[in-house]
Write an enzyme that holds these catalytic residues in place. Structure first.
Site, PDB file in Angstrom:
ATOM      1  N   ARG A 495      68.617  30.632  34.001  1.00 57.08           N
ATOM      2  CA  ARG A 495      69.656  30.093  34.876  1.00 57.08           C
ATOM      3  C   ARG A 495      69.830  28.584  34.653  1.00 57.08           C
ATOM      4  NH1 ARG A 495      65.898  31.149  39.877  1.00 57.08           N
ATOM      5  NH2 ARG A 495      64.760  29.179  39.993  1.00 57.08           N
ATOM      6  N   GLU A 497      68.463  25.945  35.316  1.00 58.00           N
ATOM      7  CA  GLU A 497      67.290  25.088  35.562  1.00 58.00           C
ATOM      8  C   GLU A 497      66.560  24.886  34.231  1.00 58.00           C
ATOM      9  OE1 GLU A 497      64.992  24.848  39.106  1.00 58.00           O
ATOM     10  OE2 GLU A 497      66.143  26.450  40.047  1.00 58.00           O
ATOM     11  N   TRP A 563      52.437  20.580  43.519  1.00 60.27           N
ATOM     12  CA  TRP A 563      53.317  20.222  42.404  1.00 60.27           C
ATOM     13  C   TRP A 563      52.771  18.959  41.723  1.00 60.27           C
ATOM     14  CZ3 TRP A 563      54.473  24.040  45.376  1.00 60.27           C
ATOM     15  CH2 TRP A 563      55.378  25.007  44.942  1.00 60.27           C
ATOM     16  N   GLU A 777      60.165  35.829  39.450  1.00 63.46           N
ATOM     17  CA  GLU A 777      60.007  34.665  40.324  1.00 63.46           C
ATOM     18  C   GLU A 777      59.599  35.083  41.729  1.00 63.46           C
ATOM     19  OE1 GLU A 777      63.645  32.482  40.900  1.00 63.46           O
ATOM     20  OE2 GLU A 777      62.530  30.671  41.455  1.00 63.46           O
ATOM     21  N   HIS A 798      59.589  34.117  35.408  1.00 57.55           N
ATOM     22  CA  HIS A 798      58.911  32.970  35.998  1.00 57.55           C
ATOM     23  C   HIS A 798      57.413  33.225  35.852  1.00 57.55           C
ATOM     24  CE1 HIS A 798      61.791  30.468  38.172  1.00 57.55           C
ATOM     25  NE2 HIS A 798      60.814  29.916  38.866  1.00 57.55           N
TER      26      HIS A 798
HETATM   27  C1  BGC Z   1      61.953  26.571  40.598  1.00 56.16           C
HETATM   28  C2  BGC Z   1      60.518  26.776  40.966  1.00 56.16           C
HETATM   29  C3  BGC Z   1      60.051  25.451  41.482  1.00 56.16           C
HETATM   30  C4  BGC Z   1      60.763  25.270  42.786  1.00 56.16           C
HETATM   31  C5  BGC Z   1      60.304  24.123  43.626  1.00 56.16           C
HETATM   32  C6  BGC Z   1      62.692  26.335  41.867  1.00 56.16           C
HETATM   33  O1  BGC Z   1      64.033  26.211  41.713  1.00 56.16           O
HETATM   34  O2  BGC Z   1      62.468  27.612  39.849  1.00 56.16           O
HETATM   35  O3  BGC Z   1      59.761  27.466  40.111  1.00 56.16           O
HETATM   36  O4  BGC Z   1      58.710  25.244  41.498  1.00 56.16           O
HETATM   37  O5  BGC Z   1      62.154  25.260  42.585  1.00 56.16           O
HETATM   38  O6  BGC Z   1      61.267  23.609  44.449  1.00 56.16           O
END
Ligand code: BGC
Length: 918
Positions: A495, A497, A563, A777, A798
């Site tokens: 997608r 990202e 994160w 995901e 994912h």
């Molecule tokens: C991603 C995730 C990410 C998350 C955190 C998502 O859009 O695909 O894997 O860690 O946002 O905000």
């Protein structure tokens, strides 16, 4: 007799044919022994370093003998650093305690690249029409002709190297032939800080007389659309640019350079759209025949052979010369293998959808593109390829792609002998491709293949056991990693990202290192993590390279547990896997900057996170609403603080390893106090947690946040929660990697196995029963009725939930690391459920460790087990063999080992459901 194989520099494996070029001027050496007897005991090594000069003649630089048994990360033996362009060849032999030497190893070759801006004599060039575009700018073709003397005593070329990079993505050709095999070069980095370049051996592509170097350049990550929530264009620069330096050395020692400068020419190429998200549009009627071949001035204006139509006459224009890169932007070879086209996959099925569309199923959700071969059709006819991961109601499901078209379009030129096309500057995550505009009489399967692309990592491990569904799960995890390790570790490949989300990697890294050798790739990425962190004043970016930097909302500093703990967790994992403490030293400042900047409780009453800071928490747990993935069953602050204590614990170890004693004392007392605050805030004296959730207990157990007595209570509670939940999973990103492990550690292996083997949603095997071929995901990316999860964020590729691979390797099959670099490990399978066989293999820095176990029932409640292990030199393996009562630990070194034993199998299986009211 023992011999030496796999001689390598740092973490690079030089292949027999691929040129290995680095900027490591004092590389450490490692090697592996094969066919060594169990009595083999290395005492000293000889390293011979030679310099390769003209005609590949070798000039001995040194032979060094050292009394040492080291075979991993052996210090660079030469008393000086290597210089730019220097070519060396290294051999090693080893002497054992009996005075016997191994044969010399096969030579390993290394070449040093260009080291500083001063080594680059080329200029940075761009197309004159390049400007700050708001719409996609298609590819540019750059070219330069040059004359070389005919081969003779003076004209014979000894070697030719092309040093090249682009702000954008490029592919080079010399005299019509493709240079190298790299996909999406130069790769993705924090471009402000580092622009990667490649070095190619192009000796065999050059000829006497007129030659031509041509380079096609497109926007790629540099100035194409990329980023979160639709992304942005021109993040790192307003347009593409090219830098190339062809260095030719003749046998008589003369040198010549062809460099990008104002004399180059540029035109637009047939690729009319080249975007990572939206795809590629290639118009073959606009091809410029001979654009990268010599004497092209004739051919580039002539009409296309084999076609009655008139081809477009290319207008070549002089390029614009730009300033060279600022001194703050390093030109780097990086530390990682490049992205390559790794594998081809044939379609397994041709589907005609309810709407009458033709869709090909490749049987595997993969990352790359589709290659068309031998297609025949009228000039101007278009074939459109739409890529998706799943079908919904029988049609391609494009909604999960969001603001991303993922469509490639090929316009035929009308060549009756057949046309070939493969995209160069885009990639897609897909299993299904809808093909529009195909001549139905032509067999699709013979003409279409999927090409799998990812960073060219070496496989590091495998797992297989007696449960086919679990094996499929493991393969899905591997494919998930392959699809998301493309230049940088990404969240998803399909997608809008495909970004280096730090949390995803922080949680998956321990599984990743077991599956592929990703040290180089992650080391490379961590350099950029630190850079992005500096730009944000010490708080890491949510994604690196930081494509959110231009976004008014996202560019703000957003400290976030888990994160941003990637700064500590990922280097620690790389160190644990390899024993290479330099990765800790390299990232030390990034780690301490982060841990020191974590916003703690404002009034200073505790050492915990400032509770007013928003946390992503246990992202995407099954209880969270589809549109609010951070609203997990587990208190997000509890998750943040559990990771804070864990990170502090690691900082105690790390600061000690890198010799920062004062820091070590500071982190020790901080960890102690924060752990106590965690106890006070979240744990009852008896061991219950304020979030009565799977994640809370899993983290508390695995991060040692409880006293031993509390841990027993917590384990029992976790067991109960899982049991009560019908063995379904209740964790999100943060808790999942630790869930089965926490059960196993507290003695509830069979509950862990019941959970591992559960097939109803949410579980690891639910997607497998829904025909998944990668990790999803969400636990329910595809709902049980076959519809796509309505959430805005639904990827089918994912890797985060694939973190369970560590449990498969380490507990089901039983091979676990006990010391950094695998010098010590154990083979201690947890026999349970109905498993009766498992095998795990892992390539350690010392070579392959392989462990297999198999049980057989003897009908009297007793079983026999056979355990086999293969151990390389340098590794000590503790084998824990089940016995009639208890277990026995055998410690073995190099060799092949077999252990047989009889043991009682007295656990409950299958586990009965809990009574309804419990
Ligand atoms: C991603 C995730 C990410 C998350 C955190 C998502 O859009 O695909 O894997 O860690 O946002 O905000």
């Amino acid at each position: 007799m023992a011999s030496i194989i796999d001689l390598r520099f740092e973490h690079y494996h030089p292949g027999p044919t691929q040129l290995l070029v680095t900027q490591d001027t004092a590389p450490r050496l490692s090697w592996t022994f094969q066919n060594a007897s169990s009595a083999f005991s290395p005492q000293s090594y000889d390293i011979e370093v030679s310099k390769e000069s003209s005609g590949s003649t070798l000039e001995l630089l040194c032979t060094v003998r050292r009394a040492s048994s080291l075979s991993h990360l052996v210090p660079w033996p030469l008393d000086r650093h290597l210089r730019a362009r220097e070519k060396i060849s290294v051999r090693v032999r080893v002497w054992d305690s009996a005075g016997q030497d191994t044969p010399w190893s096969a030579p390993a070759r290394l070449e040093i690249g260009l080291l500083s801006h001063a080594d680059w004599q080329c200029e940075r060039i761009a197309a004159p029409w390049a400007s700050d575009t708001t719409v996609s700018d298609p590819e540019q073709l750059f070219r330069q002709e040059f004359s070389l003397p005919a081969a003779s005593i003076v004209g014979t070329i000894d070697q030719a190297r092309l040093y090249i990079t682009a702000q954008g993505v490029y592919e080079a050709e010399i005299n019509g032939q493709r240079v190298g095999d790299i996909f999406m070069a130069p790769g993705w980095t924090a471009y402000d800080a580092r622009l990667p370049y490649q070095t190619y051996d192009v000796t065999s592509l050059l000829a006497g007389g007129v030659n031509c170097l041509g380079v096609r350049v497109a926007e790629g990550w540099f100035s194409g659309r990329i980023g979160f929530e639709g992304g942005h264009r021109n993040i790192w620069g307003p347009h593409t640019a090219l830098m190339a330096q062809l260095e030719i050395r003749y046998v008589d020692g003369r040198e010549e350079r062809i460099v990008t400068d104002g004399s180059w020419q540029v035109t637009r190429g047939p690729i009319r759209l080249a975007e990572i998200y939206d795809g590629e549009k290639y118009d073959a009627t606009l091809e410029v025949p001979g654009w990268s071949s010599p004497a092209a001035s004739a051919s580039i204006t002539s009409s296309l052979e084999n076609s009655a139509e008139i081809s477009v006459v290319a207008r070549w224009e002089p390029v614009v010369v730009m300033d060279f890169l600022p001194a703050t932007t390093n030109l780097t070879t990086g530390f990682t293998e490049p992205v390559r086209r790794i594998e081809e996959v044939n379609p397994v099925q041709r589907i005609t959808t309810p709407a009458g569309k033709t869709v090909l199923d490749f049987g595997q959700n993969l990352v790359g593109y589709v290659r068309l071969k031998n297609i025949i059709g009228p000039r101007g006819h278009q074939i459109t390829l739409s890529h998706v991961e799943v079908l919904e109601d029988g049609e391609i499901a494009t909604r999960p792609l969001r603001v991303c078209k993922a469509i490639d379009v090929y316009t035929l030129k009308g060549d009756a002998s057949g046309e070939h096309y493969e995209p160069r500057f885009t990639f897609h995550g897909f299993r299904y491709v809808q093909v529009d505009g195909w001549d139905d009489t032509v067999d699709l399967s013979a003409s279409i293949k999927a090409v799998v692309c990812h960073t060219d990592m070496r496989s590091a491990g495998t797992f297989d056991c007696s449960d086919p569904l679990l094996n499929k799960l493991y393969q899905n995890i591997r494919w998930g990693m392959r699809g998301n390790f493309l230049s940088v570790p990404t969240d998803c490949p399909q997608r809008d990202e495909r970004l280096g989300w730090s949390g995803d990697l922080a949680l998956f890294a321990p599984a990743a290192t077991l599956i592929y050798d990703c040290f180089g790739m992650l080391k490379n990425w961590l350099v950029d993590v630190e850079y992005d962190q500096k730009v944000l004043g010490g708080v890491p970016a949510m994604v690196t390279p930081n494509s959110t930097i231009v976004d008014p909302v996202w560019c703000r500093r957003k400290p976030c547990a888990v994160w941003h703990d990637v700064t500590i967790l990922a280097p620690w994992e790389l160190y644990s896997e390899t024993g290479d403490a330099t990765i800790l030293a390299q990232q030390y400042s990034s780690m301490t900057t982060w841990i020191d900047i974590v916003p703690r409780c404002k009034n200073g009453t505790t050492h915990l996170w400032d509770p007013s800071i928003f946390q992503l928490g246990d992202w995407l747990d099954p209880a969270a609403p589809a549109d609010a993935p951070w609203k997990s069953a587990t208190d997000a602050q509890l998750v943040a603080n559990a990771f804070l204590v864990h990170s502090l614990d690691l900082m105690v170890l790390i600061s000690r390893i890198v010799g920062q004693t004062a820091d070590c004392a500071k982190f020790s007392s901080d960890a102690l106090a924060t752990r106590q605050d965690f106890q006070n805030e979240y744990v009852s004296p008896n061991g219950r947690l304020i979030s009565d959730s799977q994640t809370a207990y899993a983290l508390a157990i695995c991060f040692d946040l409880l006293t031993p007595t509390q841990a027993v209570v917590a384990g029992n509670r976790l067991k109960y929660l899982v049991h009560k939940n019908g063995f379904r999973i209740g964790t999100g990103f943060a808790g999942t990697p630790f869930l089965c492990e926490a059960l196993a550690r507290t003695g509830h292996t069979n509950i862990a196995y019941a959970m591992l083997l559960e097939k109803t949603c949410p579980s690891w095997l639910y997607p497998v029963t829904m025909d998944a071929t990668t990790m999803w995901e969400r636990w329910d990316s595809l709902l049980p009725d076959g519809s796509v999860n309505p959430g805005d964020m639904t990827s089918f590729n994912h890797y985060a939930f694939g973190a369970v691979a560590t449990f498969l390797h380490g507990r089901v099959a039983g091979l676990r690391r006990l010391a950094p670099g695998w010098t010590k490990c154990c083979f201690a399978p947890l026999i349970g459920a109905e498993f009766d066989r498992a095998i795990v293999e892992h390539v350690t820095p010392f070579g392959l460790v392989s462990c297999t176990w198999e049980t057989k029932q003897d009908g009297y409640g007793m079983n026999t087990i056979e355990m086999r292990a293969l151990v390389p030199y340098g590794v000590t393996l503790e084998v824990v063999v089940p016995q009639e009562t208890g277990e026995k630990t055998e410690t073995v070194g190099m060799g092949e080992w077999v252990f047989k034993s009889r043991f009682s199998r007295d656990y409950e299986w299958p586990i009965k459901p809990l009574p309804p009211k419990s």
